[in-house]
Design an enzyme around this catalytic site. Structure first.
Site, mmCIF file in Angstrom:
data_model
loop_
_atom_site.group_PDB
_atom_site.id
_atom_site.type_symbol
_atom_site.label_atom_id
_atom_site.label_comp_id
_atom_site.label_asym_id
_atom_site.label_seq_id
_atom_site.Cartn_x
_atom_site.Cartn_y
_atom_site.Cartn_z
ATOM 1 N N GLU A 122 -37.428 52.446 -1.843
ATOM 2 C CA GLU A 122 -36.431 53.515 -1.729
ATOM 3 C C GLU A 122 -36.346 54.189 -3.077
ATOM 4 O O GLU A 122 -35.896 53.590 -4.060
ATOM 5 C CB GLU A 122 -35.063 52.956 -1.327
ATOM 6 C CG GLU A 122 -35.045 52.485 0.123
ATOM 7 C CD GLU A 122 -33.661 52.033 0.609
ATOM 8 O OE1 GLU A 122 -33.520 51.723 1.797
ATOM 9 O OE2 GLU A 122 -32.722 52.010 -0.223
ATOM 10 N N GLU A 177 -22.064 55.281 -5.168
ATOM 11 C CA GLU A 177 -22.721 54.382 -6.107
ATOM 12 C C GLU A 177 -21.743 53.769 -7.087
ATOM 13 O O GLU A 177 -20.832 54.432 -7.576
ATOM 14 C CB GLU A 177 -23.799 55.130 -6.922
ATOM 15 C CG GLU A 177 -24.660 56.104 -6.166
ATOM 16 C CD GLU A 177 -25.449 55.505 -5.017
ATOM 17 O OE1 GLU A 177 -25.576 54.261 -4.961
ATOM 18 O OE2 GLU A 177 -25.909 56.274 -4.156
#
Ligand SMILES: Cc1ncc(COP(=O)(O)O)c(C=O)c1O
Ligand SMILES: Cc1ncc(COP(=O)(O)O)c(C=O)c1O
Lengths: 417, 280, 417, 280
Positions: free
Chosen positions: B43, B54
């Protein structure tokens, strides 16, 4: 009942999957409590807005401005709402809704600190634990508001990423929410974010235009020719416009922060303004498709305005839609004009506006002769929070209407407040 | 559609790093090191300025990459420059997809993005802030260009939502091991098994991510039924440390490779444990 | 109509002869415009209080306090008045009266700056030039209020005599008035000074109790058992009490600043409190006979309170009289209890009170079980102006209810606001 | 009642200083110097902490005297210690009168104050913040102890007020030459003549004060019809300067005496001018 998630092409729900269930739960609660007044939610909301918030708030005929512009100017006095800005309408609505939903904790972001203080007040009032995320830079710039939030018993958590302002604070609050979503409600501060926020915040703020519509007819005997409100995220804007949207003869102008210039520095990723409605491009930020200040790749720009509360790269999707439809005029006023308007309203009317609000009066100064005979301007907040900034920014400039502040210097303590 | 294939024989190790972190050149070497360490799919993050899902580790990677000049176009060049054999998945946020302008066709939006990605060799996407409900245009483009659109199942995803996502998912399903944002943790979440149970009867592979840090974590998660483990922050921490402490690239490469190996071995051990359990 | 100059033995007109004609002229104007509503003066006053000031203001049922004290506690929300305190009721009334009298200029004293800001706002609103006298020490302590006055277009003149606080500012304003009396009106800030000021200021502030009396009967179904208000000069106090004075069953408590101690240092001429009603002796100051903090020779003491607005050695003559008559209870609360009450109200009700106001809540905390079943407390102002003081004073003490302010220190800028 | 007597033959010079400024001992010498310089009556200030009618000069005197320990009791001792032959008038504010407790009788208030003042030799009072309307109790005490109660006529005093004051006044009437507070000025106010005209037919002497600084001023004021001139700030300025610059007491005494002489001579010159005019 099921509400539309979008306004034309704008809006939607662009959030991480972990938040989607909460957003669905919130949508359901919004429809039941806000739209259907289940358990008398809206009755309680209005009652608390009155008793705790001080509503209804006056629509004041502005004598000096009316004379200056040869136009009947009315001021909607949201600056008199508890906390000093329209923000409490929304914060109180959402904290109350969180209570009806059985949530146990409130989080919110804040930029200038106005939404944070409103949320902290509402949370104290309704006895809900509350944590406010605020950029480190903004904490330094807006210390009195930090103190107010803490005084109301809220936690204030500094956000150190990026430039440390509103955009980063929203992102950080969304991160908290992603972790705590099961028992926490995120009280977003404007008509932004994923559905149902833009619609729900608008509905809570629509009490402004609900009152104005009745008041202006009583005082002026008719509907206004123009309604002006400043626009950051656009919550005071949509609140002031909402009940006039169907009155096609009422002009609606959303006044954005033109900052120091409408030009952008793509290289540095900086737009020295916050005029997302006027100059932004369609994109997706913080959960919604809307107009944004972004570079050609889609990275979000650092916006700028002398008024922290307008300093945001996005704007509410409904406003973006109404602008595209031609129903709302997207206009803007630069830092200098806003500062002049701040001083003018203070001196001529005895009302010290928030710097955000001052933008709407800057526009009135420039365009009063195009606005018709009856003009309503929303005074979205009071300027007490901005005194330090205004002092500094005024000294940098050569403004016509600024007072002489030498007494502050001469009595010691430097030039500051 | 093909990402399923990498989960077919053994549990997959799916590392995440941000492309261009901390620089284009170093990042190329780091990604290649991950393959050598045993990655089955990579990824590869295309950094967005507002990474709302995040934690601080990956936020750091995003900032470093953007400051080093990463753009979508450079990202695709990066993918083309990479010398790896395993499939690549582009992990990003929707605005970059939405704004994209194809440099040759001039087309904009999801289809342009998917086309350019396909040209560069990207086989699938994880778009963090694009729930199934909003994914229509990208979904169609993926179908057209033969790519997978991976969705994330959160611990809060249940009932109707689960059913709807099952319809849309392809390649693999990203099972979020815990609520919150990305970031390495010191424990394995108790929510993992429950989440896996909810998608047990789906016919796509289940890759579990969020908080996995060690070979031991990987082992336990695979033993609990995952078909793969997704690991980001634990790897990005190595990149960040290398950058901050000025370590030679070769040393960081070495550390990434051995971390990858640890994680892949953990996953394999988990599969053996499960086989043992299943077989008992 | 001719009004009485005294309240029992208190009151009167002890001013230099040069001011007497102005005071007679003012008495005449007071009787005609205020008492007899000549030219619709009072109608205009009420209209402006509504449109500009935001009246009527809510009487809020305080849920947390009511539960804490097992008593129905109602908050009269004067903090929501434009400017942030009850002071505008008076300032607007007097500036308007000056206009009716054909005066061309306004002067006023201010201590904490609340009366000064209210007067500056009213003067800007009514387009009257305005000069505010303020002690140099107070200017340093209350910079935001100085800035607000200047922003509204008023002059702010530092007073350097004595300790540079309210007492000196009043004296200095009287000196200006003695020079300019023919075209200038002196807007005194409380129910003090020579007749007709105590009566007139009370009448302007009586709008508070006029509203409360109606509101409490509507909400509680009956008159309250007790009404509490803090008392400096006593204007919010008399305003809150006035329409209850004839209701003998309604207890009225005037809560003064107990400061750090009720003891006085006769040698240094300092009373570390401002409890003139509770501990003062009859005397003559600033135009009226009333209760004063003075030494045995009749020299006026320097008073002290953590709240600048209560920091005055005198008190309104009508209050002095009502206390002697036994109609009003003179009580007091020390600095520590006021600070705790400040934090408690902020956290429990989401209302940040002025430090002055906090004294009334300190008394409620200590004596709630003696006050009956329905208690009204006047929230005379909001605490925004006091944040710096509260931060400093809280850090000096070990209070139970204070929030942790370390976020302010950790994000730089020192411990201040 | 007797203060009228000092205005009988020639225009009176009425100096003001604050008792005890800057110290008890110095102040005794200063007051005596004023007599030597030609004072006909001396207004001796008993300082009050809130001197609302005084300009900065006399405020300064008040502060110095209070800081040096002045109290009403010390004031009366001071009066007793003074070695002067001209009448003394006590100038003060009402709260000190109101609060006063007689050290022997224990009586309090105006009567006690007037009694003690009479005992010390004070022949009259000017109480700055005591208008005729509030003066009843002190008025009665003055009558009882044979003292004069002097009132001030301001430029704003007209009509009814004037008539009421005429009834109450005794000794002399203090004609305030201009609006405002005490303080020496560089000009003679144009309001003086108008004020004098308003009391022209009163049968008490008219002494003009507020702002008189020089012999020339005194001359013009007497020429305009005054029976006396009251001078405070111009004298206090000398005391203040002597104190601030550390001048020897003898030097200050000298300067006060000569300033007094200048003012008295000015007044006399004014009387001659008026006689000339009257006789012409
Ligand atoms: C007084 C005031 N007006 C306007 C705004 C802008 O917000 P919105 O556009 O959502 O009304 C703010 C934001 O802080 C504010 O404080
Ligand atoms: C909020 C507030 N309350 C009370 C007071 C005290 O004044 P008063 O006793 O006249 O109401 C002040 C004076 O500044 C004030 O600002």
């Amino acid at each position: 009942m099921s509400t539309d998630k979008t306004f034309g092409d704008y809006g939607g729900q662009y959030v991480p999957e972990s938040l989607m269930p909460a957003i669905e739960e919130l949508t359901d609660a919004y429809e039941r409590y806000v739209l259907d007044n289940e358990d008398g939610f809206m009755d309680e909301f209005y009652r608390r807005l009155a008793d705790f918030g001080g509503r209804p708030l006056p629509l004041q005929y502005a004598e000096s401005l009316s004379e200056r512009y040869d136009t009947d100017v009315y001021l909607k006095r949201e600056d008199l709402l508890h906390g000093g800005a329209h923000k409490l309408n929304n914060a109180l609505g959402q904290v109350l809704l969180a209570k009806y939903m059985g949530k146990e904790r409130i989080i919110a972001e804040t930029g200038a600190g106005q939404h944070g203080t409103a949320t902290a007040m509402a949370a104290a009032h309704l006895d809900m634990p509350c944590e406010i995320y605020m950029g480190e830079t903004d904490i330094r710039r807006q210390r009195p508001n930090v103190f107010r939030m803490k005084t109301n018993g809220s936690e204030v958590t500094p956000v150190t990423t990026g430039r440390g302002t509103l955009k980063e604070a929203i992102s950080e609050t969304m991160r908290d929410w992603a972790t705590t979503v099961e028992h926490t409600h995120y009280v977003i501060g404007s008509v932004v974010g994923p559905h149902p926020f833009p619609r729900m915040v608008r509905d809570f703020q629509a009490v402004i235009s609900e009152e104005v519509r009745e008041q202006v007819q009583e005082k002026a005997g008719r509907l206004p020719d123009a309604v002006l409100a400043c626009a950051g995220g656009g919550s005071n804007t949509m609140g002031t416009f909402h009940h006039f949207v169907d009155d096609e003869d009422v002009g609606l102008s959303a006044v954005e922060a033109g900052g120091s210039s409408l030009a952008v520095d793509e290289e540095a990723g900086v737009a020295p303004n916050s005029a997302s409605l006027s100059t932004g491009e369609e994109g997706v930020l913080h959960g919604a498709r809307t107009k944004l200040l972004q570079d050609s790749h889609g990275q979000i720009m650092e916006s700028h305005s002398v008024s922290a509360g307008l300093d945001y790269a996005g704007v509410g999707p409904e406003l973006a839609h109404l602008v595209d439809e031609g129903r709302v005029d997207a206009v803007n006023v630069d830092d200098d004009s806003a500062l002049e308007a701040f001083h003018r309203l203070s001196q001529d009317e005895g009302v010290i506006p928030a710097l955000e609000t001052a933008h709407a009066f800057g526009y009135l100064e420039q365009h009063h002769d195009e606005l018709g005979d009856v003009v309503v301007v929303n005074v979205s907040g009071r300027g007490d929070k901005d005194l330090e900034t205004v002092l500094e920014e005024t000294e940098k400039r050569d403004l016509d209407v600024a007072p002489d502040m030498s007494v502050l210097r001469e009595t010691g303590g430097g030039g500051g407040i | 559609m093909g990402l399923e294939r990498v989960f077919a024989d053994e549990p997959a190790f799916v590392p995440y790093v941000a492309a261009g972190d901390p620089s284009y050149e170093e990042s190329l070497e780091y990604v290649e090191a991950l393959e050598r360490g045993g990655a089955d799919v990579i990824e590869l993050g295309l950094p967005f300025s507002e990474p709302i899902a995040e934690g601080s580790t990956i936020q750091g990677a995003v900032v470093r990459s953007l400051e080093a000049g990463m753009t979508p176009e450079r990202y695709f060049a990066f993918v083309e420059d990479l010398d790896v054999g395993v499939p690549l998945v582009c992990m990003t946020y929707y605005n970059l997809v939405y704004q994209y302008t194809h440099p040759e066709t001039g087309e904009t939006g999801p289809r342009a993005f998917a086309r350019r990605a396909a040209e560069a060799g990207i086989e699938g996407f994880v778009v963090v802030d694009l729930p199934a409900e909003e994914a229509g245009p990208l979904r169609e483009a993926c179908d057209e260009f033969g790519q997978d659109l991976v969705f994330i199942i959160a611990p809060t995803t249940r009932g109707d939502r689960l059913d709807r996502m099952r319809e849309h998912v392809s390649g693999y399903v990203y099972v979020q091991a815990r609520l919150g944002v990305t970031g390495a943790r010191d424990d394995v979440s108790g929510q993992t098994e429950a989440s896996l149970a909810r998608v047990a009867d789906w016919d796509v592979p289940k890759a579990v991510g969020f908080g996995i840090k060690t070979g031991d974590h990987a082992e336990r998660i695979v033993a609990a039924g995952a078909d793969g483990v997704i690991v980001g922050s634990a790897l990005v921490d190595i990149v960040a440390e290398g950058h901050e402490e000025g370590q030679p690239t070769a040393e960081v490469v070495q550390r990434l490779e051995s971390k990858a190996r640890e994680l892949k071995q953990g996953a394999l051990a988990g599969a053996r444990a499960r086989a043992g359990v299943d077989g008992s």
